[in-house]
Design a protein around this motif. Structure first.
Motif, PDB file in Angstrom:
ATOM      1  N   ILE A 189       0.846  -1.206   0.000  1.00 26.51           N
ATOM      2  CA  ILE A 189       0.000   0.000   0.000  1.00 26.51           C
ATOM      3  C   ILE A 189       0.873   1.245   0.000  1.00 26.51           C
ATOM      4  O   ILE A 189       0.650   2.184  -0.776  1.00 26.51           O
ATOM      5  CB  ILE A 189      -0.952  -0.005   1.215  1.00 26.51           C
ATOM      6  CG1 ILE A 189      -2.027  -1.090   1.046  1.00 26.51           C
ATOM      7  CG2 ILE A 189      -1.612   1.371   1.394  1.00 26.51           C
ATOM      8  CD1 ILE A 189      -2.904  -1.280   2.270  1.00 26.51           C
ATOM      9  N   ALA A 193       1.170   3.806  -3.156  1.00 26.79           N
ATOM     10  CA  ALA A 193       0.818   5.210  -2.913  1.00 26.79           C
ATOM     11  C   ALA A 193       1.968   6.136  -3.293  1.00 26.79           C
ATOM     12  O   ALA A 193       1.752   7.200  -3.890  1.00 26.79           O
ATOM     13  CB  ALA A 193       0.439   5.409  -1.446  1.00 26.79           C
ATOM     14  N   LEU A 198       0.517   9.772  -3.880  1.00 32.73           N
ATOM     15  CA  LEU A 198      -0.533   9.940  -2.878  1.00 32.73           C
ATOM     16  C   LEU A 198       0.090   9.934  -1.488  1.00 32.73           C
ATOM     17  O   LEU A 198       0.922   9.079  -1.176  1.00 32.73           O
ATOM     18  CB  LEU A 198      -1.568   8.823  -2.992  1.00 32.73           C
ATOM     19  CG  LEU A 198      -2.267   8.684  -4.349  1.00 32.73           C
ATOM     20  CD1 LEU A 198      -3.198   7.479  -4.349  1.00 32.73           C
ATOM     21  CD2 LEU A 198      -3.038   9.955  -4.701  1.00 32.73           C
ATOM     22  N   ILE A 200      -0.012   9.473   2.533  1.00 31.19           N
ATOM     23  CA  ILE A 200      -0.697   8.812   3.645  1.00 31.19           C
ATOM     24  C   ILE A 200      -0.295   9.514   4.940  1.00 31.19           C
ATOM     25  O   ILE A 200       0.889   9.651   5.233  1.00 31.19           O
ATOM     26  CB  ILE A 200      -0.325   7.319   3.716  1.00 31.19           C
ATOM     27  CG1 ILE A 200      -0.799   6.596   2.457  1.00 31.19           C
ATOM     28  CG2 ILE A 200      -0.930   6.673   4.964  1.00 31.19           C
ATOM     29  CD1 ILE A 200      -0.356   5.142   2.384  1.00 31.19           C
ATOM     30  N   GLU A 227      -8.574  11.022  -4.336  1.00 31.62           N
ATOM     31  CA  GLU A 227      -7.575  10.186  -3.680  1.00 31.62           C
ATOM     32  C   GLU A 227      -8.206   8.945  -3.042  1.00 31.62           C
ATOM     33  O   GLU A 227      -7.663   7.846  -3.136  1.00 31.62           O
ATOM     34  CB  GLU A 227      -6.800  10.995  -2.643  1.00 31.62           C
ATOM     35  CG  GLU A 227      -5.883  12.045  -3.266  1.00 31.62           C
ATOM     36  CD  GLU A 227      -4.935  12.678  -2.256  1.00 31.62           C
ATOM     37  OE1 GLU A 227      -4.920  12.240  -1.090  1.00 31.62           O
ATOM     38  OE2 GLU A 227      -4.217  13.606  -2.647  1.00 31.62           O
ATOM     39  N   PHE A 231      -7.337   5.265  -3.780  1.00 30.71           N
ATOM     40  CA  PHE A 231      -6.866   4.417  -2.686  1.00 30.71           C
ATOM     41  C   PHE A 231      -7.659   3.114  -2.607  1.00 30.71           C
ATOM     42  O   PHE A 231      -7.091   2.041  -2.348  1.00 30.71           O
ATOM     43  CB  PHE A 231      -6.935   5.151  -1.349  1.00 30.71           C
ATOM     44  CG  PHE A 231      -5.641   5.781  -0.932  1.00 30.71           C
ATOM     45  CD1 PHE A 231      -4.536   5.005  -0.620  1.00 30.71           C
ATOM     46  CD2 PHE A 231      -5.515   7.165  -0.849  1.00 30.71           C
ATOM     47  CE1 PHE A 231      -3.339   5.579  -0.237  1.00 30.71           C
ATOM     48  CE2 PHE A 231      -4.319   7.759  -0.475  1.00 30.71           C
ATOM     49  CZ  PHE A 231      -3.229   6.966  -0.162  1.00 30.71           C
TER      50      PHE A 231
END
Length: 452
Positions: A189, A193, A198, A200, A227, A231
């Motif tokens: 993940i 990302a 992206l 987190i 997003e 996600f």
């Protein structure tokens, strides 16, 4: 690089730098939040300014059926025009070749935004805030489960086997060792990302067996909804790499807590850049109280957007950490509307009612339309709830049918969101509800077959 690749965000440009881009996925969100669209060779994508999809994608139910058009018009499925929003371009790092995905704006053949498209509804609401000199700010929290593969819908969903070789256990909230049990999924993940650009804000273990919470930084509602849309896809792909599923169902496992998408919201004055929920001395403003009142007055009417499936209402039960009330309180997680501890500049309201199964664009819409109506009507909320608010409440609908009735009857919400969107959304959801009611459950066979 061709001209269009120079319009890409930095992360996307870095992803394809020095490589031959093979494919581009052209995406839009349907009413359920499912990615619809088409994939094409990158060479063809670069030569076209727009693409087409039929408007029927917004009349499709989660089962693949189609609801009747609300205006009783013939179902001719005219094409919509899809125009790429290059600011959303991002990597698809789980594919075998070099691929980008791009969210598209959805227009009719006259160039006007299609009112049924969830992303357009959210953009419209952001504009209504802007017309008043306001900029809405949101921060979503994503809860989901990593579960064992479930290829037979007749079998219950169960937690995955962790790296210890044992089934993941519940009641381990905030445990680092619990997260480590499926650490390889979490690692992917993070890697996906990063490749997609992206950010987190943090990942924690939640209270359910295999339940994870992923937090995102605050920002523009459309950007954050994009997003969450991305996600959901990347998290599912990360889980599949490790022989498991990621699910965003509101209540996937019997006896375990449900999964929410809590939404924090504040509002900033465009001219001054100041949070309108705090005055010069840092005190709470009337605008903050009006915003809370709007949530209390209108949330029942938009529950159908925040809890869009029959399964969603299995999360709204007492004693499972899901607030089923419209009370508000400071730093009180038993209230449906929570005011977190913060500096005055970051004062915000957390809406704890949306489920993670909602379309992220429409989850944002639901909380923002209530706050907007509150700011416009300037009413005051009920007194703050002090103490435990985990009590039964008759203020919220407990079934999808009841929620749709409230949604249909609330004219102020319909006026803001537009009748075309509201009508097609209600039609699709009523179709889904009707289909569910035709299914005979194991509970009915167990308790009614020979006893009644």
């Amino acid at each position: 690089m061709s001209d269009w690749t120079q319009k890409l965000p930095e992360a996307a440009q870095e992803y394809i730098a020095g490589r031959r881009l093979d494919e581009v996925e052209c995406l839009v969100s349907d009413l359920a939040g499912v990615a619809k669209g088409k994939a094409m060779p990158a060479s063809k994508f670069g030569k076209q300014k727009f693409f087409h999809l039929p408007n029927s994608i917004f009349a499709q139910t989660i089962t693949g059926d189609y609801a009747d058009m609300p205006d009783e018009s013939e179902f001719t499925e005219p094409d919509m025009v899809l125009v790429p929003d290059f600011s959303t371009a991002t990597a698809v790092p789980w594919t075998a070749d070099w691929t980008l995905q791009v969210i598209h704006d959805v227009l009719d053949q006259k160039g006007e935004p299609v009112p049924m498209a969830p992303r357009n509804v959210l953009k419209h609401l952001v504009k209504l805030y802007a017309d008043q000199g306001w900029r809405p700010i949101v921060a979503p929290e994503m809860e989901f489960y990593i579960v064992a593969r479930n290829i037979d819908p007749n079998q219950p969903v169960i937690p995955p086997v962790g790296r210890s070789g044992r089934r993941v256990m519940a009641n381990q909230a905030y445990s680092m060792s619990a997260v480590d049990e499926y650490g390889k999924v979490i690692d992917d993940i993070y890697d996906f990302a990063e490749a997609q650009g992206l950010e987190i804000d943090g990942i924690v273990q939640e209270g359910g067996a295999g339940q994870v919470e992923l937090n995102l930084s605050h920002g523009d509602p459309v950007v954050l909804a994009d997003e969450v849309f991305y996600f959901k896809r990347l998290i599912r792909e990360a889980a599949l790499r490790h022989d498991s599923f990621a699910t965003f169902m509101a209540k996937p496992i019997e006896g375990e807590p449900g999964s929410a998408m809590h939404i924090h919201q504040s509002v900033v004055d465009i001219k001054t850049g100041k949070n309108i929920f705090a005055d010069a001395k840092g005190n709470e403003t009337d605008a903050f109280m009006h915003f809370i009142a709007g949530m209390q007055n209108y949330l029942p009417a938009v529950v159908a957007l925040m809890a869009p499936y029959v399964n969603s209402y299995r999360r709204y039960v007492p004693d499972f950490a899901a607030p089923i009330n419209l009370e508000w309180g400071r730093d009180n997680r038993t209230t449906g509307l929570r005011v977190p501890i913060s500096e005055p500049a970051a004062r915000r309201l957390e809406n704890r009612l949306p489920g993670m199964d909602c379309n992220p664009y429409l989850g944002m819409v639901a909380t923002m339309v209530c706050g907007y109506l509150g700011l416009m009507e300037k009413k005051m909320p009920r007194p703050e709830k002090v103490g435990n608010a985990y009590i039964d409440s008759d203020e919220l609908p407990t079934t999808l049918g009841d929620a749709l009735d409230l949604f249909s009857e609330c004219q102020p919400v319909r006026d803001v969101l537009g009748s075309e969107f509201c009508d097609i959304y209600e039609a699709v959801k009523r179709n889904e509800y009707k289909e569910f009611l035709q299914v005979i459950s194991p509970w009915e066979r167990e308790h009614l077959l020979l006893n009644v």
